[in-house]
Design a protein around this motif. Structure first.
Motif, PDB file in Angstrom:
ATOM      1  N   SER A  87       0.861  -1.101  -0.033  1.00 25.18           N
ATOM      2  CA  SER A  87       0.045   0.049   0.067  1.00 25.18           C
ATOM      3  C   SER A  87       0.993   1.197   0.057  1.00 25.18           C
ATOM      4  CB  SER A  87      -1.044   0.105   1.180  1.00 25.18           C
ATOM      5  OG  SER A  87      -0.132   0.245   2.401  1.00 25.18           O
ATOM      6  N   ALA A  88       2.299   1.049   0.157  1.00 21.48           N
ATOM      7  CA  ALA A  88       3.022   2.034   0.180  1.00 21.48           C
ATOM      8  C   ALA A  88       3.824   2.520  -1.094  1.00 21.48           C
ATOM      9  CB  ALA A  88       4.037   2.132   1.368  1.00 21.48           C
ATOM     10  N   ASP A  89       4.132   3.870  -1.268  1.00 21.49           N
ATOM     11  CA  ASP A  89       4.861   4.132  -2.599  1.00 21.49           C
ATOM     12  C   ASP A  89       6.116   4.710  -2.212  1.00 21.49           C
ATOM     13  OD1 ASP A  89       2.380   3.899  -4.304  1.00 21.49           O
ATOM     14  OD2 ASP A  89       1.860   6.223  -3.644  1.00 21.49           O
ATOM     15  N   GLY A  90       7.100   4.125  -2.847  1.00 17.95           N
ATOM     16  CA  GLY A  90       8.540   4.257  -2.827  1.00 17.95           C
ATOM     17  C   GLY A  90       9.101   3.571  -1.428  1.00 17.95           C
ATOM     18  N   ALA A  91      10.384   3.092  -1.778  1.00 16.72           N
ATOM     19  CA  ALA A  91      11.044   1.995  -0.819  1.00 16.72           C
ATOM     20  C   ALA A  91      11.201   2.544   0.583  1.00 16.72           C
ATOM     21  CB  ALA A  91      12.279   1.671  -1.489  1.00 16.72           C
ATOM     22  N   PRO A  92      11.499   3.695   0.912  1.00 18.50           N
ATOM     23  CA  PRO A  92      11.509   4.238   2.274  1.00 18.50           C
ATOM     24  C   PRO A  92      10.363   4.125   3.064  1.00 18.50           C
ATOM     25  CG  PRO A  92      12.693   5.897   1.049  1.00 18.50           C
ATOM     26  CD  PRO A  92      11.924   4.977   0.062  1.00 18.50           C
ATOM     27  N   GLU A  93       9.092   4.683   2.256  1.00 17.91           N
ATOM     28  CA  GLU A  93       7.883   4.413   3.086  1.00 17.91           C
ATOM     29  C   GLU A  93       7.483   2.766   3.292  1.00 17.91           C
ATOM     30  OE1 GLU A  93       4.736   5.339   5.209  1.00 17.91           O
ATOM     31  OE2 GLU A  93       6.451   6.451   4.733  1.00 17.91           O
ATOM     32  N   LYS A  94       7.936   2.111   2.241  1.00 17.52           N
ATOM     33  CA  LYS A  94       7.552   0.650   2.366  1.00 17.52           C
ATOM     34  C   LYS A  94       8.367   0.292   3.580  1.00 17.52           C
ATOM     35  CE  LYS A  94       6.767  -0.439  -2.786  1.00 17.52           C
ATOM     36  NZ  LYS A  94       5.332  -1.048  -2.434  1.00 17.52           N
ATOM     37  N   LEU A  95       9.619   0.503   3.710  1.00 18.45           N
ATOM     38  CA  LEU A  95      10.266  -0.045   4.946  1.00 18.45           C
ATOM     39  C   LEU A  95       9.485   0.517   6.246  1.00 18.45           C
ATOM     40  CD1 LEU A  95      12.593  -1.773   5.620  1.00 18.45           C
ATOM     41  CD2 LEU A  95      14.173   0.482   5.596  1.00 18.45           C
ATOM     42  N   ARG A  96       9.147   1.660   6.266  1.00 18.51           N
ATOM     43  CA  ARG A  96       8.760   2.106   7.568  1.00 18.51           C
ATOM     44  C   ARG A  96       7.428   1.280   7.906  1.00 18.51           C
ATOM     45  NH1 ARG A  96      10.383   7.216   9.311  1.00 18.51           N
ATOM     46  NH2 ARG A  96      11.615   8.474   7.751  1.00 18.51           N
ATOM     47  N   ARG A  97       6.537   1.162   6.787  1.00 21.18           N
ATOM     48  CA  ARG A  97       5.288   0.279   7.125  1.00 21.18           C
ATOM     49  C   ARG A  97       5.783  -1.173   7.356  1.00 21.18           C
ATOM     50  NH1 ARG A  97       0.593   2.935   3.015  1.00 21.18           N
ATOM     51  NH2 ARG A  97       1.166   5.166   3.486  1.00 21.18           N
ATOM     52  N   MET A  98       6.696  -1.500   6.869  1.00 23.49           N
ATOM     53  CA  MET A  98       7.104  -3.038   7.373  1.00 23.49           C
ATOM     54  C   MET A  98       7.250  -3.147   8.616  1.00 23.49           C
ATOM     55  SD  MET A  98       9.958  -5.252   5.519  1.00 23.49           S
ATOM     56  CE  MET A  98       9.989  -7.149   5.990  1.00 23.49           C
ATOM     57  N   PHE A  99       8.193  -2.225   9.243  1.00 21.48           N
ATOM     58  CA  PHE A  99       8.455  -2.174  10.666  1.00 21.48           C
ATOM     59  C   PHE A  99       7.157  -2.063  11.436  1.00 21.48           C
ATOM     60  CE2 PHE A  99      13.051  -1.264   9.711  1.00 21.48           C
ATOM     61  CZ  PHE A  99      13.686  -1.826  10.878  1.00 21.48           C
ATOM     62  N   LYS A 100       6.322  -1.139  11.068  1.00 20.84           N
ATOM     63  CA  LYS A 100       4.887  -0.768  11.685  1.00 20.84           C
ATOM     64  C   LYS A 100       4.178  -2.114  11.684  1.00 20.84           C
ATOM     65  CE  LYS A 100       1.642   2.905  12.331  1.00 20.84           C
ATOM     66  NZ  LYS A 100       0.332   2.102  12.133  1.00 20.84           N
ATOM     67  N   ALA A 101       3.970  -2.810  10.512  1.00 18.59           N
ATOM     68  CA  ALA A 101       3.237  -3.817  10.376  1.00 18.59           C
ATOM     69  C   ALA A 101       3.605  -5.238  11.214  1.00 18.59           C
ATOM     70  CB  ALA A 101       2.764  -4.178   8.914  1.00 18.59           C
ATOM     71  N   ILE A 102       5.121  -5.140  11.143  1.00 18.41           N
ATOM     72  CA  ILE A 102       5.541  -6.212  12.050  1.00 18.41           C
ATOM     73  C   ILE A 102       5.362  -6.510  13.466  1.00 18.41           C
ATOM     74  CG2 ILE A 102       7.615  -7.282  12.962  1.00 18.41           C
ATOM     75  CD1 ILE A 102       9.000  -6.649   9.993  1.00 18.41           C
ATOM     76  N   VAL A 103       5.495  -5.048  13.916  1.00 21.08           N
ATOM     77  CA  VAL A 103       5.093  -4.993  15.533  1.00 21.08           C
ATOM     78  C   VAL A 103       3.661  -5.155  15.709  1.00 21.08           C
ATOM     79  CG1 VAL A 103       5.171  -3.395  17.332  1.00 21.08           C
ATOM     80  CG2 VAL A 103       7.287  -3.498  15.731  1.00 21.08           C
ATOM     81  N   GLU A 104       2.922  -4.462  15.017  1.00 23.18           N
ATOM     82  CA  GLU A 104       1.268  -4.316  15.169  1.00 23.18           C
ATOM     83  C   GLU A 104       0.867  -5.606  15.344  1.00 23.18           C
ATOM     84  OE1 GLU A 104      -0.235  -1.260  12.937  1.00 23.18           O
ATOM     85  OE2 GLU A 104       0.175   0.289  14.380  1.00 23.18           O
ATOM     86  N   SER A 105       1.115  -6.374  14.165  1.00 23.64           N
ATOM     87  CA  SER A 105       0.445  -7.653  13.726  1.00 23.64           C
ATOM     88  C   SER A 105       1.145  -8.766  14.969  1.00 23.64           C
ATOM     89  CB  SER A 105       0.628  -7.864  12.231  1.00 23.64           C
ATOM     90  OG  SER A 105      -0.142  -9.196  11.902  1.00 23.64           O
ATOM     91  N   SER A 106       2.216  -8.780  14.890  1.00 25.19           N
ATOM     92  CA  SER A 106       2.772  -9.696  15.878  1.00 25.19           C
ATOM     93  C   SER A 106       2.354  -9.666  17.337  1.00 25.19           C
ATOM     94  CB  SER A 106       4.359  -9.615  15.874  1.00 25.19           C
ATOM     95  OG  SER A 106       4.915  -9.925  14.724  1.00 25.19           O
ATOM     96  N   MET A 107       2.367  -8.490  17.919  1.00 26.44           N
ATOM     97  CA  MET A 107       1.643  -8.140  19.125  1.00 26.44           C
ATOM     98  C   MET A 107       0.121  -8.412  18.994  1.00 26.44           C
ATOM     99  SD  MET A 107       3.813  -7.009  21.253  1.00 26.44           S
ATOM    100  CE  MET A 107       2.446  -6.264  22.333  1.00 26.44           C
ATOM    101  N   ARG A 108      -0.602  -8.091  17.993  1.00 19.04           N
ATOM    102  CA  ARG A 108      -1.829  -8.532  17.993  1.00 19.04           C
ATOM    103  C   ARG A 108      -2.458  -9.797  18.364  1.00 19.04           C
ATOM    104  NH1 ARG A 108      -3.256  -6.150  13.795  1.00 19.04           N
ATOM    105  NH2 ARG A 108      -3.352  -7.963  12.336  1.00 19.04           N
ATOM    106  N   LEU A 109      -1.646 -10.714  17.365  1.00 21.06           N
ATOM    107  CA  LEU A 109      -1.745 -12.175  17.687  1.00 21.06           C
ATOM    108  C   LEU A 109      -1.317 -12.628  19.086  1.00 21.06           C
ATOM    109  CD1 LEU A 109      -2.613 -14.734  16.202  1.00 21.06           C
ATOM    110  CD2 LEU A 109      -0.486 -14.845  15.314  1.00 21.06           C
ATOM    111  N   PHE A 110      -0.295 -12.485  19.460  1.00 23.72           N
ATOM    112  CA  PHE A 110       0.491 -12.933  20.399  1.00 23.72           C
ATOM    113  C   PHE A 110       0.034 -12.790  21.653  1.00 23.72           C
ATOM    114  CE2 PHE A 110       4.315 -13.637  17.368  1.00 23.72           C
ATOM    115  CZ  PHE A 110       3.767 -14.920  17.125  1.00 23.72           C
ATOM    116  N   SER A 111      -0.542 -11.344  21.873  1.00 19.59           N
ATOM    117  CA  SER A 111      -1.145 -10.807  23.022  1.00 19.59           C
ATOM    118  C   SER A 111      -2.262 -11.165  23.130  1.00 19.59           C
ATOM    119  CB  SER A 111      -0.998  -9.311  23.171  1.00 19.59           C
ATOM    120  OG  SER A 111      -1.432  -8.620  22.250  1.00 19.59           O
ATOM    121  N   GLU A 112      -3.265 -11.288  22.018  1.00 17.05           N
ATOM    122  CA  GLU A 112      -4.629 -11.533  22.270  1.00 17.05           C
ATOM    123  C   GLU A 112      -4.849 -12.990  22.257  1.00 17.05           C
ATOM    124  OE1 GLU A 112      -6.663 -10.071  18.907  1.00 17.05           O
ATOM    125  OE2 GLU A 112      -6.543  -7.846  19.586  1.00 17.05           O
ATOM    126  N   ASP A 113      -3.912 -13.910  21.859  1.00  8.24           N
ATOM    127  CA  ASP A 113      -4.173 -15.256  21.968  1.00  8.24           C
ATOM    128  C   ASP A 113      -2.863 -15.943  22.268  1.00  8.24           C
ATOM    129  OD1 ASP A 113      -5.141 -17.837  21.475  1.00  8.24           O
ATOM    130  OD2 ASP A 113      -5.998 -17.316  19.660  1.00  8.24           O
TER     131      ASP A 113
END
Length: 205
Positions: A87-113
């Protein structure tokens, strides 16, 4: 702790068999209630209403069932990461969103279940194939972003690509590996942005 890598236990019986799916679904719920480590195949057989021998027609071990459940959970995280990157344009923003998604998705799965977190922790400890394959796919996403950044001249090109990818992956790893994630809760809100900014500065031309 050093552990010996284990090969993924092969599934038995037809892969698309509805009974196999039923076993996985029931096992997922059982693990959620009682945890992976404390559950035996005999426990699953009683809970599902099948004989132990019948379960062994489809899976050769408890780990084989856990592998599939773990792979499904990790696929959820990977799907979130890919969606954020795409969903991001350009490599820098893709990298930023990758970091954010890794943390948010991992935390959501592992903390809720928490019980499913236990399966992922077992996978990381035992170096299950599901966990190794997941790490390889995440590394490939990261490498694709780095390659794009070099092609668009957003990132430096002097350092070998694999060296750069491996170094950045080490920064991401505490939020991908469930054994390490539990020690990162206190900085979870600010970590993605700060780490991404630090990495992007190191990649500047």
């Amino acid at each position: 702790m050093n552990t010996t890598a284990t090969n993924q236990s092969p599934a038995r019986g037809p892969i698309d068999h509805e009974v196999r799916d039923q076993i996985v679904s029931a096992a997922t719920e059982h693990f959620r209630l009682y945890g992976y480590e404390k559950t035996t195949v005999s426990d699953l057989a009683k809970a599902i209403g099948f004989s132990k021998a019948y379960i062994y027609k489809f899976f050769e071990s408890k780990q084989a069932i856990g592998e599939l459940i773990c792979a499904n959970c990790l696929r959820e995280i990977e799907t979130d990461i890919r969606a954020a990157v795409d969903s991001a344009d350009g490599a820098p923003e893709k990298l930023r969103r990758m970091f954010k998604a890794i943390v948010e998705s991992s935390m959501r799965l592992f903390s809720e279940d928490r019980k499913l977190y236990d399966i992922a922790a077992a996978a990381a400890t035992g170096h299950w194939e599901a966990a190794r394959n997941y790490e390889s796919r995440i590394q490939q996403i990261l490498q694709d972003i780095l390659r794009l950044g070099r092609e668009t001249e957003d990132f430096e090109r002097k350092t070998p690509l694999d060296e750069t990818m491996n170094a950045i992956y080490l920064v991401m790893r505490p939020y991908l590996n469930p054994l390490l994630l539990q020690y990162s809760f206190d900085c979870i809100d600010e970590a993605p942005a700060r780490l991404a900014s630090l990495v992007l500065r190191s990649l500047s031309r």
